[in-house]
Every structure is written in structure tokens, then in C-alpha cells.
Design an enzyme around this catalytic site. Sequence first.
Site, short mmCIF file in Angstrom:
data_model
loop_
_atom_site.label_atom_id
_atom_site.label_comp_id
_atom_site.label_asym_id
_atom_site.label_seq_id
_atom_site.Cartn_x
_atom_site.Cartn_y
_atom_site.Cartn_z
N TYR A 1 -13.87 5.49 10.50
CA TYR A 1 -13.03 5.94 9.38
C TYR A 1 -13.63 5.43 8.09
CZ TYR A 1 -8.67 6.48 6.66
OH TYR A 1 -7.72 6.84 5.74
N SER B 1 -12.59 6.03 3.98
CA SER B 1 -11.61 6.68 3.13
C SER B 1 -12.25 7.19 1.86
CB SER B 1 -10.50 5.68 2.78
OG SER B 1 -9.54 6.31 2.00
N THR C 1 -5.73 10.55 -0.11
CA THR C 1 -7.06 10.26 0.45
C THR C 1 -7.41 11.31 1.49
OG1 THR C 1 -6.16 8.89 2.23
CG2 THR C 1 -6.75 7.77 0.16
N HIS D 1 0.78 -1.23 0.00
CA HIS D 1 0.00 0.00 0.00
C HIS D 1 0.82 1.29 0.00
CE1 HIS D 1 -3.76 1.98 0.12
NE2 HIS D 1 -4.40 1.11 0.85
#
Length: 622
Positions: free
Chosen positions: A488, A490, A501, A374
Amino acid sequence: MQFCATLRKPGNLKPLRSTSTALTNKRSYSSEDREYLHKSIVPTMHYQKSLPRLPVPKLEDTIKRYLAAQRPLLDDDQFSTTEKLARDFENGVGKQMHEELVAQDKQNKHTSYISAPWFDMYLSARDSVVLNFNPFMSFNPDPKTEYNNQLVRATNMVASAVRFMKTLRAGLLEPEVFHLNPAKSDTDSFKKLIRWVPSSLSWYGAFMVNAYPLDMSQYFRLFNATRIPKQGKDELFTDPKGRHLLVMRGGNMYVFDVMDRDGNLVEPAEIQAHLKHILSDPTPAAAHPLGLLTSENRDTWARLREKLLATGNGEVLGLVDSALFCLCLDDENMNDHIHISHNMLHGDGTNRWYDKSFSIIMAKCGNAAINFEHSWGDGVAVLRFQNEVFKDSTENPLVNPGSQPAAVDSASAVRRLQFNLDAELENGVIKAKENFHTAVSKLTIDAMQFMKGGKEQLKKKKLSPDAIAQLAFQMGFLRQYGQTVATYESCSTAAFRHGRTETIRPLTKEAAMAQGFDRHLFAMKYLANSKGQALHSLYQDPAYAAINHNILSTSTLTSPAVNLGGFAPVVPNGFGVGYGVHDEWIGCNVSSYPERNVHEFLQCVHKSLEDIFSVLEGKPLS
């Protein structure tokens, strides 16, 4: 990970929806065009130079949004303390930090204010990339069932992946564009016009017809790229000269060229022959599978990699690092969605190289998925790749179930990589295996499908499908645990140059327009740390720590190419919630560690959705 693009989650463009060529337009195909997926009228990077810059929000707006997000999570006394700290920050050191951030941003107009800090955050993290960062997205099966044979599907996906790479590098891949009025902007006539507009102005031309080009700066790291472990902070390595594919089976590692010396795709029948050779290789499973080292703590792995280099393994490690990508051929059949999720998210650690930019994992039954590292980018590029590869490999397969592999000398063309391991390295692999199994044994995954309604019904009621899903998660957690917690979701900011993001709190539209508060506060904190300055008390506030301790980490993804996706919780007492709101149903794929009960959570979410839809239908709650 997240289906979106964030700290551990794969690629979602929400609320933007792009209508690039993948999965939307039919395209003609001929043998002369075998090298490319398509030939875009508009050059791939035509809009990149003129993309708008990611704005630094006003400090007063960030503080206002931060307090609005904190209010539901705190009692009156706690909120009073947090508000006082936030106002002190806004009127004091925060003002100075904000001005420094804006000044620094003006000096770096080629990028965004969040890009360098975000790379640094990922690459400085010392936790294992497995569970903590790498997510997965599984492919839907090929609609033609006979094409789901492992060898046939792997060959077609490799060929399509190489064609994608060649199309991208030739500048022939359709630019990623979000069309608000596709009847005007997603047409050959507009494309023929806009290609003549200078790239420094092209974004404005698209904007005039309600089309919004998206940042594609991350795409170059899709191929020939690897995360290299280093003490303290990792590095990203890319070598576009590599023509070979890395294949893993039984923990053994193989390479062979998928492009010839002129850069052309090797005959698909040859690729098929080489993969067949690997699948039939009688070599026993690796006694010390080196892939396990990529699952280790990053400093531990960095030390062991230095040892590998010192013991004469530099050349073979170079082949691993520079390979186009990694294809993992598993000898196991998948039983169900839960089995798929565990295998594609982590597997048993032996048949993976988690540091490659992405890996295509192909089970014996033909189930396939992408697992990606990532740090180099968010899910935007990976999802585009997955969409294109699925479409091309299913609509334009270069081999079929009746195809015969080429009569070539695969034993010479395919090289099984041999590593020199001393006792320290062998023990390192053994220890990595123990640590890996300790970690993944704690993870539970469960899935839920709500079949009583979906996007169509909600839109008729003029309700946001995503908002309803998020409401169901809040209601479900409240029903299960009696409280609301930091959540959360994104959101991609790819509409801006080098955007990454933003976090959606209660601010969907603001987040999509890069007007959330999380990245702004993070960037100022990063700036203070980089200058050795003491952090303001706002960053020491337990409420700040709590809102960044995301117990509900969520990400959504819907695509005709994707069956399901998943990621681990981002905190030990959290849930990793992957979900999709489809036309007639809503699905969730959720993970947890032992501190939470994922099965009960999904029951509560299902009951919450039942209540919501009952209210919408005017029915009494049961």
C-alpha cells in the site's frame, strides 16, 4: 497511518508538490502584522467552489486495474478464480452498483463519492486510535540551537500556530496550489489577476497557466476540534469560539487563553509566562491520568466518557474538546531517532489526549512533533500547518532565549483542570493503562539511512526516485521472506473537491488522477452494505481480502520542516514503512510487531538499494 493521507498515515502530496508560501517565499514581517503569518493576495478559499469533482472511474477500468494488481500476487489457479469472479461482478451486480454510485454522486455535487464513506470508515472503527490510526511527524530542530529550549520553542510554536489559525480564518492564508510552471503562476501579477476571476471560474484560470489548486475543505477541522467517542460510531466536534490552549504535563491538564476577547493574539511574553508556570508547577504527576482513556477501545471509552459526564465533568470535558489544540510538555529528553519515534507516535499514554485534531509534543530537550487524529482529514492540512509553523517560529520568533516572561498573575490565568472520578472511572484508567502498555510493548521501530545515492543520481538516469524506493522494498521483502505481498502506498487526491486518497499499486499516474481501483471498489461495497444488500462473491474472494491485507504499508514525505515521521503497521504481520528519498541519500523509518523482524528487513532493503545503485553504475553485483 502514513505520511500520506490514508488509513493511518500522515500527509503527503504525491506526486503533487505544492509551492504554497510555506518554506518557499521569504516574507516581510512587522509588528503591525503580528496577528497573521502573511496576507495572501488571493483569498484562501478562492478556488474551492470551482475545483473539479472527483471522478468515479469506469467500471471496466477498475476491474482491469484490479486484475493487473492481483496478477503478481496469485498463482495461475488463484488468478483464474479471481478473474472469473471479477468478470461476473463487472457484468452483473457490479454494473448495477456502479450505476447507483454514479447516480448518487450526481445528486451530491457539493462533495465527492468517497468523502462520506471514508469518514464513516474512520469514525466507525472501534480499535484504539493509538498505533492503529494516529501518525506522527517530527519537526527539524530550530537551526539556532539556543532556540531549542523547551520553554522558548513551545512559546514560539504556540504563537505561530495561533497566527496560522487567524490567517486561515481571515481568508489570508495562501491557497494551496501545485504549480507546474511557477514562473507564470506563482507570481504577484498572476495573483492580482486571478483574484478578480469569480470563484466559480477561478480554477479554470489557474489551469490555463498550468497551476492546480488543491482542496482545502479539511483545514477548518485543524483547530478547536476533537473526536468524541460514541457507541458504534464516533462524532467530530468543532467549536471555533474557543480561545484557549490545552496544555498537558505529567498527565495533568491545564488551560489558558491564547487570544483575548477581541480575537487578538495574547502577548507572547504572557504565553511564555503561563507555560513557565506550568513547567514549574509542583503538582505531582496525575495519579489517574485521564488521557489514557483516549487510547482505549472506542466503545469502552464512549461508555467511560458518559460516566464522566454523569459525575459532573461536563464543563471540564468541554474545555478539552473546544481547545484550539493540545500542547504536550514532556519531562523527558530524547536520546535518538528511535526514542523520538516511540515517544511521538505513542509515548507512555499519560501525557496525551489522542482525540484532539492534533497535538504538538515538546520534549524537555526541545525535540518537537505533531501527532494527529486521522478521521477528520488527511496529512495535507497537517503538513501545511507544520511547514508554516516551522518557518514562522524559526524565522520570525516572537520570544528569544533572553526574553523575560511577562510579570502577570499566571496562577490566576492558568487553570489546572480537576476531574471528579469515582471508583469505576479510576479502574477504567488503570485498565486503559494496562491495555496501552500491552499494545505498545509489541511495537519495534528501526531506521536506516542509505548514503550511497539519492534523488539526484536517479533523476540523471531518468528514473523515478519513488519507484526505486518501492522496488527496494519489494526486493528486500522477497530477499527476507521469499515472496511478494500486498503493498500500500497512499496518494492524495486533493486536486479534486473533497478528494481524500487513492492507493498506488502499480498505477502511480492513474492513482494521482483518481483513477485507481481501491476507492471505487470500496465505495460500491459501502453502498451495498448501506442498503443491506448481500455482497458479491468478489468481496468474499480470499484474493480480495489478501490485497487489502497490506503487509507493506508505505508512505513518503519530504519537507524542510520535517525530520522524520512514522506509523505502526496496519496488520499484525506487516511493516509500517515511512521513507524519504533525499537529494543524496534515502532514509526509512520502519515499524513492526513480533511476527516480523524489522532489523533484518532494513538490512535487506539496504542490500537491495546497494544492488540497484551498483547496476546503475555498471558495477557487478556482490
